[in-house]
Design a protein around this motif. Structure first.
Motif, PDB file in Angstrom:
ATOM      1  N   THR A 248     -40.962 -26.249 -36.215  1.00  0.00           N
ATOM      2  CA  THR A 248     -40.197 -25.609 -35.385  1.00  0.00           C
ATOM      3  C   THR A 248     -39.093 -24.868 -36.023  1.00  0.00           C
ATOM      4  O   THR A 248     -38.322 -25.780 -36.664  1.00  0.00           O
ATOM      5  CB  THR A 248     -39.718 -26.572 -34.363  1.00  0.00           C
ATOM      6  OG1 THR A 248     -41.128 -27.318 -33.800  1.00  0.00           O
ATOM      7  CG2 THR A 248     -38.765 -25.910 -33.145  1.00  0.00           C
ATOM      8  N   GLY A 249     -38.813 -23.642 -35.965  1.00  0.00           N
ATOM      9  CA  GLY A 249     -37.703 -22.924 -36.451  1.00  0.00           C
ATOM     10  C   GLY A 249     -36.347 -23.396 -35.629  1.00  0.00           C
ATOM     11  O   GLY A 249     -36.425 -24.000 -34.841  1.00  0.00           O
ATOM     12  N   PRO A 250     -35.421 -22.579 -36.106  1.00  0.00           N
ATOM     13  CA  PRO A 250     -33.961 -23.004 -35.667  1.00  0.00           C
ATOM     14  C   PRO A 250     -33.471 -22.128 -34.278  1.00  0.00           C
ATOM     15  O   PRO A 250     -32.737 -22.431 -33.739  1.00  0.00           O
ATOM     16  CB  PRO A 250     -33.128 -22.577 -36.732  1.00  0.00           C
ATOM     17  CG  PRO A 250     -33.766 -21.347 -37.441  1.00  0.00           C
ATOM     18  CD  PRO A 250     -35.460 -21.652 -37.329  1.00  0.00           C
TER      19      PRO A 250
ATOM     20  N   LEU B 239     -29.987 -22.984 -42.154  1.00  0.00           N
ATOM     21  CA  LEU B 239     -30.179 -23.930 -43.400  1.00  0.00           C
ATOM     22  C   LEU B 239     -31.079 -25.125 -42.694  1.00  0.00           C
ATOM     23  O   LEU B 239     -30.355 -25.691 -41.892  1.00  0.00           O
ATOM     24  CB  LEU B 239     -28.839 -24.317 -43.937  1.00  0.00           C
ATOM     25  CG  LEU B 239     -28.877 -25.098 -45.433  1.00  0.00           C
ATOM     26  CD1 LEU B 239     -29.675 -24.669 -46.541  1.00  0.00           C
ATOM     27  CD2 LEU B 239     -27.691 -25.530 -45.674  1.00  0.00           C
ATOM     28  N   THR B 240     -31.937 -25.506 -43.507  1.00  0.00           N
ATOM     29  CA  THR B 240     -32.594 -26.792 -43.366  1.00  0.00           C
ATOM     30  C   THR B 240     -32.760 -27.520 -44.972  1.00  0.00           C
ATOM     31  O   THR B 240     -32.636 -26.735 -45.757  1.00  0.00           O
ATOM     32  CB  THR B 240     -34.131 -26.746 -43.005  1.00  0.00           C
ATOM     33  OG1 THR B 240     -34.405 -28.011 -42.920  1.00  0.00           O
ATOM     34  CG2 THR B 240     -35.089 -25.824 -43.667  1.00  0.00           C
ATOM     35  N   VAL B 241     -32.347 -28.850 -45.084  1.00  0.00           N
ATOM     36  CA  VAL B 241     -32.725 -29.436 -46.186  1.00  0.00           C
ATOM     37  C   VAL B 241     -33.612 -30.527 -46.211  1.00  0.00           C
ATOM     38  O   VAL B 241     -33.825 -31.257 -47.231  1.00  0.00           O
ATOM     39  CB  VAL B 241     -31.245 -30.179 -46.476  1.00  0.00           C
ATOM     40  CG1 VAL B 241     -30.058 -28.940 -46.928  1.00  0.00           C
ATOM     41  CG2 VAL B 241     -30.837 -31.057 -45.623  1.00  0.00           C
ATOM     42  N   ASN B 242     -34.508 -30.287 -45.087  1.00  0.00           N
ATOM     43  CA  ASN B 242     -35.548 -31.229 -44.947  1.00  0.00           C
ATOM     44  C   ASN B 242     -36.922 -30.631 -44.465  1.00  0.00           C
ATOM     45  O   ASN B 242     -37.436 -31.181 -43.591  1.00  0.00           O
ATOM     46  CB  ASN B 242     -35.142 -32.637 -44.008  1.00  0.00           C
ATOM     47  CG  ASN B 242     -34.480 -32.045 -42.828  1.00  0.00           C
ATOM     48  OD1 ASN B 242     -34.687 -30.685 -42.148  1.00  0.00           O
ATOM     49  ND2 ASN B 242     -33.782 -32.786 -42.261  1.00  0.00           N
ATOM     50  N   GLN B 243     -37.179 -29.622 -45.115  1.00  0.00           N
ATOM     51  CA  GLN B 243     -38.385 -28.838 -44.636  1.00  0.00           C
ATOM     52  C   GLN B 243     -38.387 -28.495 -43.211  1.00  0.00           C
ATOM     53  O   GLN B 243     -39.587 -28.581 -42.518  1.00  0.00           O
ATOM     54  CB  GLN B 243     -39.669 -29.743 -45.055  1.00  0.00           C
ATOM     55  CG  GLN B 243     -39.892 -29.683 -46.436  1.00  0.00           C
ATOM     56  CD  GLN B 243     -41.064 -30.046 -47.006  1.00  0.00           C
ATOM     57  OE1 GLN B 243     -41.637 -31.143 -46.239  1.00  0.00           O
ATOM     58  NE2 GLN B 243     -41.422 -29.740 -48.162  1.00  0.00           N
TER      59      GLN B 243
ATOM     60  N   THR C 225     -34.732 -30.637 -39.319  1.00  0.00           N
ATOM     61  CA  THR C 225     -33.643 -30.191 -38.568  1.00  0.00           C
ATOM     62  C   THR C 225     -32.726 -28.989 -39.160  1.00  0.00           C
ATOM     63  O   THR C 225     -33.104 -28.670 -40.482  1.00  0.00           O
ATOM     64  CB  THR C 225     -32.358 -31.407 -38.877  1.00  0.00           C
ATOM     65  OG1 THR C 225     -32.175 -31.698 -40.128  1.00  0.00           O
ATOM     66  CG2 THR C 225     -32.729 -32.623 -38.140  1.00  0.00           C
ATOM     67  N   TRP C 226     -31.996 -27.979 -38.430  1.00  0.00           N
ATOM     68  CA  TRP C 226     -31.249 -26.944 -38.817  1.00  0.00           C
ATOM     69  C   TRP C 226     -30.066 -26.879 -38.553  1.00  0.00           C
ATOM     70  O   TRP C 226     -29.443 -27.342 -37.636  1.00  0.00           O
ATOM     71  CB  TRP C 226     -32.198 -25.901 -38.058  1.00  0.00           C
ATOM     72  CG  TRP C 226     -33.488 -25.555 -38.313  1.00  0.00           C
ATOM     73  CD1 TRP C 226     -34.489 -26.159 -37.928  1.00  0.00           C
ATOM     74  CD2 TRP C 226     -34.142 -24.841 -39.151  1.00  0.00           C
ATOM     75  NE1 TRP C 226     -35.723 -25.722 -38.156  1.00  0.00           N
ATOM     76  CE2 TRP C 226     -35.414 -24.868 -39.519  1.00  0.00           C
ATOM     77  CE3 TRP C 226     -33.580 -23.970 -40.459  1.00  0.00           C
ATOM     78  CZ2 TRP C 226     -36.273 -24.229 -40.096  1.00  0.00           C
ATOM     79  CZ3 TRP C 226     -34.537 -23.486 -41.139  1.00  0.00           C
ATOM     80  CH2 TRP C 226     -35.821 -23.473 -41.152  1.00  0.00           C
ATOM     81  N   THR C 227     -29.116 -26.314 -39.424  1.00  0.00           N
ATOM     82  CA  THR C 227     -27.757 -26.352 -39.387  1.00  0.00           C
ATOM     83  C   THR C 227     -27.528 -24.893 -39.498  1.00  0.00           C
ATOM     84  O   THR C 227     -27.789 -24.268 -40.388  1.00  0.00           O
ATOM     85  CB  THR C 227     -27.025 -27.031 -40.651  1.00  0.00           C
ATOM     86  OG1 THR C 227     -27.408 -28.345 -40.327  1.00  0.00           O
ATOM     87  CG2 THR C 227     -25.545 -26.869 -40.316  1.00  0.00           C
ATOM     88  N   GLN C 228     -26.525 -24.449 -38.287  1.00  0.00           N
ATOM     89  CA  GLN C 228     -25.937 -23.078 -38.573  1.00  0.00           C
ATOM     90  C   GLN C 228     -25.200 -22.854 -39.503  1.00  0.00           C
ATOM     91  O   GLN C 228     -24.129 -23.638 -39.676  1.00  0.00           O
ATOM     92  CB  GLN C 228     -25.440 -22.667 -37.213  1.00  0.00           C
ATOM     93  CG  GLN C 228     -25.121 -21.184 -37.494  1.00  0.00           C
ATOM     94  CD  GLN C 228     -24.751 -20.589 -35.833  1.00  0.00           C
ATOM     95  OE1 GLN C 228     -25.025 -21.155 -34.824  1.00  0.00           O
ATOM     96  NE2 GLN C 228     -24.161 -19.400 -35.863  1.00  0.00           N
ATOM     97  N   VAL C 229     -25.221 -21.748 -40.269  1.00  0.00           N
ATOM     98  CA  VAL C 229     -24.192 -21.430 -41.457  1.00  0.00           C
ATOM     99  C   VAL C 229     -23.164 -20.722 -41.084  1.00  0.00           C
ATOM    100  O   VAL C 229     -23.542 -19.426 -40.547  1.00  0.00           O
ATOM    101  CB  VAL C 229     -25.148 -20.917 -42.749  1.00  0.00           C
ATOM    102  CG1 VAL C 229     -24.020 -20.512 -43.973  1.00  0.00           C
ATOM    103  CG2 VAL C 229     -25.951 -21.871 -43.352  1.00  0.00           C
ATOM    104  N   GLY C 230     -21.873 -20.661 -41.295  1.00  0.00           N
ATOM    105  CA  GLY C 230     -20.719 -19.852 -40.920  1.00  0.00           C
ATOM    106  C   GLY C 230     -20.978 -18.444 -41.658  1.00  0.00           C
ATOM    107  O   GLY C 230     -21.126 -18.527 -42.930  1.00  0.00           O
ATOM    108  N   LEU C 231     -20.686 -17.523 -40.970  1.00  0.00           N
ATOM    109  CA  LEU C 231     -20.817 -16.176 -41.523  1.00  0.00           C
ATOM    110  C   LEU C 231     -19.420 -15.487 -41.269  1.00  0.00           C
ATOM    111  O   LEU C 231     -18.636 -16.021 -40.192  1.00  0.00           O
ATOM    112  CB  LEU C 231     -21.760 -15.324 -41.265  1.00  0.00           C
ATOM    113  CG  LEU C 231     -23.327 -15.701 -41.584  1.00  0.00           C
ATOM    114  CD1 LEU C 231     -24.344 -14.862 -41.135  1.00  0.00           C
ATOM    115  CD2 LEU C 231     -23.258 -15.602 -43.051  1.00  0.00           C
ATOM    116  N   PRO C 232     -18.782 -14.583 -42.164  1.00  0.00           N
ATOM    117  CA  PRO C 232     -17.458 -13.785 -41.750  1.00  0.00           C
ATOM    118  C   PRO C 232     -17.321 -13.117 -40.441  1.00  0.00           C
ATOM    119  O   PRO C 232     -16.408 -12.839 -40.179  1.00  0.00           O
ATOM    120  CB  PRO C 232     -17.275 -13.142 -43.004  1.00  0.00           C
ATOM    121  CG  PRO C 232     -18.728 -12.892 -43.657  1.00  0.00           C
ATOM    122  CD  PRO C 232     -19.586 -13.933 -43.356  1.00  0.00           C
ATOM    123  N   SER C 233     -18.567 -12.818 -39.861  1.00  0.00           N
ATOM    124  CA  SER C 233     -18.485 -12.100 -38.482  1.00  0.00           C
ATOM    125  C   SER C 233     -19.544 -12.311 -37.803  1.00  0.00           C
ATOM    126  O   SER C 233     -20.666 -13.101 -38.156  1.00  0.00           O
ATOM    127  CB  SER C 233     -18.121 -10.775 -38.943  1.00  0.00           C
ATOM    128  OG  SER C 233     -18.100  -9.768 -37.691  1.00  0.00           O
TER     129      SER C 233
END
Length: 170
Positions: free
Chosen positions: A34-36, A67-71, A74-82
């Protein structure tokens, strides 16, 4: 919509409707996770290692980086500048340095990290830096011998001609 191969066995692919597939057998068998972003077309991906992946939202998304670190469990949103409408390309040249092409409506922006994706900045940088108008930039290539040099290609601001940009840090 996008594919990245870590090596001949490990490959990551993303597509429409939050599709995320990977193989660790060189394509003999594929695993779907399952994607993010439910219902969103995913437009870009990067497989850092067999467990750690970056995935960018494509058309119909909000241009978020995940970003996922476990295939993909789980997914974490990465902060971007805008805020962005979509991410077209993710590419890393080293464990620390990477680039993203992201769209902001009528133009594309190139983002750079030197922290392995933890922090991103908008290019070009510096006092003499001048942004080049474009309709979008779909692809990014980083020179392996000169990691501070990146090329981006896409559609020029006039909407009919191609454009290739070169960005380099001295």
């Amino acid at each position: 919509n996008a594919v990245h191969a870590l090596d001949t066995l490990k490959v990551l692919a993303v597509g429409n409707s939050n599709a995320v597939l990977y193989t660790t057998s060189g394509g003999v068998s594929w695993t779907s996770v399952t994607g993010p972003a439910v219902g969103v077309a995913l437009g870009a991906c990067w497989m850092w290692d067999k467990d750690t992946w970056f995935v960018g939202e494509g058309a119909g998304g909000n241009g978020r980086l995940w970003l996922t670190v476990n295939q993909g469990r789980t997914w974490t949103q990465v902060g971007l500048p805008s805020s962005y409408l979509r991410i077209d390309k993710i590419v890393f040249i080293s464990d620390a340095e990477g680039y993203i092409s992201a769209r902001t409506g009528g133009t594309s922006i190139i983002l750079r990290t030197i922290t392995g994706g933890a922090e991103w900045v908008t290019l070009p940088q510096g006092k003499r830096a001048v942004a080049v108008e474009n309709s979008y930039l779909r692809d990014v290539a980083v020179c392996s011998k000169f990691s501070n040099t990146v090329f981006a290609a896409g559609l020029a601001d006039n909407g009919t001609a191609g454009v290739i940009l070169k960005m380099a840090n001295s």
